[in-house]
Design an enzyme around this catalytic site. Structure first.
Site, PDB file in Angstrom:
ATOM      1  N   HIS A  41       0.867  -1.189   0.000  1.00  0.00           N
ATOM      2  CA  HIS A  41       0.000   0.000   0.000  1.00  0.00           C
ATOM      3  C   HIS A  41       0.901   1.236   0.000  1.00  0.00           C
ATOM      4  O   HIS A  41       1.960   1.232   0.636  1.00  0.00           O
ATOM      5  CB  HIS A  41      -0.873   0.060   1.260  1.00  0.00           C
ATOM      6  CG  HIS A  41      -2.031  -0.895   1.269  1.00  0.00           C
ATOM      7  ND1 HIS A  41      -2.403  -1.585   2.407  1.00  0.00           N
ATOM      8  CD2 HIS A  41      -2.909  -1.241   0.300  1.00  0.00           C
ATOM      9  CE1 HIS A  41      -3.470  -2.328   2.119  1.00  0.00           C
ATOM     10  NE2 HIS A  41      -3.792  -2.148   0.861  1.00  0.00           N
ATOM     11  N   CYS A  90      -2.436   2.779   9.031  1.00  0.00           N
ATOM     12  CA  CYS A  90      -3.340   1.692   8.621  1.00  0.00           C
ATOM     13  C   CYS A  90      -4.547   1.541   9.537  1.00  0.00           C
ATOM     14  O   CYS A  90      -5.615   1.123   9.101  1.00  0.00           O
ATOM     15  CB  CYS A  90      -2.614   0.364   8.598  1.00  0.00           C
ATOM     16  SG  CYS A  90      -1.164   0.342   7.559  1.00  0.00           S
TER      17      CYS A  90
HETATM   18  N1  ARG Z   1      -3.247  -7.429   7.031  1.00  0.00           N
HETATM   19  C1  ARG Z   1      -3.694  -6.293   6.295  1.00  0.00           C
HETATM   20  C2  ARG Z   1      -3.652  -6.592   4.806  1.00  0.00           C
HETATM   21  O1  ARG Z   1      -2.734  -7.232   4.381  1.00  0.00           O
HETATM   22  C3  ARG Z   1      -2.878  -5.090   6.641  1.00  0.00           C
HETATM   23  C4  ARG Z   1      -3.393  -3.827   6.031  1.00  0.00           C
HETATM   24  C5  ARG Z   1      -2.465  -2.670   6.214  1.00  0.00           C
HETATM   25  N2  ARG Z   1      -3.092  -1.467   5.888  1.00  0.00           N
HETATM   26  C6  ARG Z   1      -2.525  -0.392   5.329  1.00  0.00           C
HETATM   27  N3  ARG Z   1      -3.192   0.689   5.283  1.00  0.00           N
HETATM   28  N4  ARG Z   1      -1.351  -0.447   4.789  1.00  0.00           N
HETATM   29  O2  ARG Z   1      -4.503  -6.219   4.048  1.00  0.00           O
END
Ligand code: ARG
Length: 261
Positions: free
Chosen positions: A160, A255
């Site tokens: 992300h 996140c």
């Molecule tokens: N376990 C989640 C996923 O892999 C973590 C999300 C992290 N979120 C972020 N905004 N980077 O989707």
């Protein structure tokens, strides 16, 4: 925010997740609650969404979608493990009188985590999760006043945008890890109308970019003496928060926060 009562690592959809390395429930609660208190201390109004059983990643609300001008572009998760979350995000934003925008099935988009708003442009980080084609819809709904610059993410660990680039509005500065982007995107970043601080792979691995700035305060995931000194020197207040338990799922401060204004 979404309280981490259901948070655990029950599947592996990014390189940080390992079902054999579970977060401590108690520590996760303490770290999340600390952030909650920091926001309160900064005078930020916090709304909560109820955590749902069997949806451990709901704590990462930055992936719910993108709120913009009373519209809510609902995420369309790449992995089935997270798709059910959208039912609850949709309901919540409907209850807050947002108009819900849904994307076609084959267009993935994972919300605010993939978008950074600069003073004169939006950046959209795509490919690891969100599809490049989501830009068509972003253009339509982000108002058209600022261009949307797509940047291609190429490192599985930084899937992300909020894991490899952070914008600090008060000093018009981005902090970013160049290696997370393809070469073309790195060149685009060089030309952005902002001050730039490059960080090393080691710094990025500690989720240094997964912070959040509000007025003159910057909340950083973990500690980083170099960046902390730089920001303090610019007159900003720096708050360091240990996010070790959320890191086990591939997330940090940003996140677990979805900004709505
Ligand atoms: N376990 C989640 C996923 O892999 C973590 C999300 C992290 N979120 C972020 N905004 N980077 O989707």
């Amino acid at each position: 925010m979404c309280p981490p009562t259901e948070f655990q690592v029950s599947f592996e959809i990014n390189p940080w997740m390992n079902i054999e390395k579970q977060p401590s429930k108690q520590k996760a609660w303490q770290q999340w609650h600390k952030l909650f208190e920091i926001y309160q201390g900064l005078g930020i109004k916090i709304s909560l969404i109820k955590p749902e059983k069997g949806l451990p990643d709901m704590v990462f609300v930055a992936n719910a979608g993108l709120p913009i001008n009373k519209k809510f572009i609902l995420s369309n998760f790449r992995y089935k493990e997270r798709r059910e979350e959208t039912i609850y995000y949709k309901k919540w934003f409907e209850s807050q009188k947002f108009e819900i925008i849904t994307l076609p099935k084959n267009v993935y988009f994972e919300g605010q985590a993939e978008i950074v708003e600069l003073s004169d442009a939006f950046i959209f980080g795509f490919d690891k999760r969100g599809s490049e084609s989501a830009i068509i819809f972003l253009k339509k709904y982000l108002g058209g006043k600022k261009p949307i610059i797509p940047l291609k993410l190429v490192d599985d660990r930084f899937y992300h945008l909020d894991l490899c680039l952070m914008y600090i509005e008060a000093i018009n500065t981005i902090i970013y890890f160049p290696g997370a982007f393809d070469e073309k995107s790195q060149k685009i970043i060089e030309k952005l109308n902002v001050f730039k601080i490059k960080i090393s792979e080691n710094e990025a691995k500690k989720f240094l970019c997964n912070g959040l700035s509000y007025k003159n305060s910057v909340i950083l995931s973990g500690k980083n003496p170099r960046i902390t000194a730089f920001l303090k020197n610019k007159g900003l207040e720096v708050i360091n928060l240990d996010i070790s338990e959320f890191k086990k799922s591939g997330g940090g401060v940003k996140c677990v926060s979805l900004l709505i204004d």
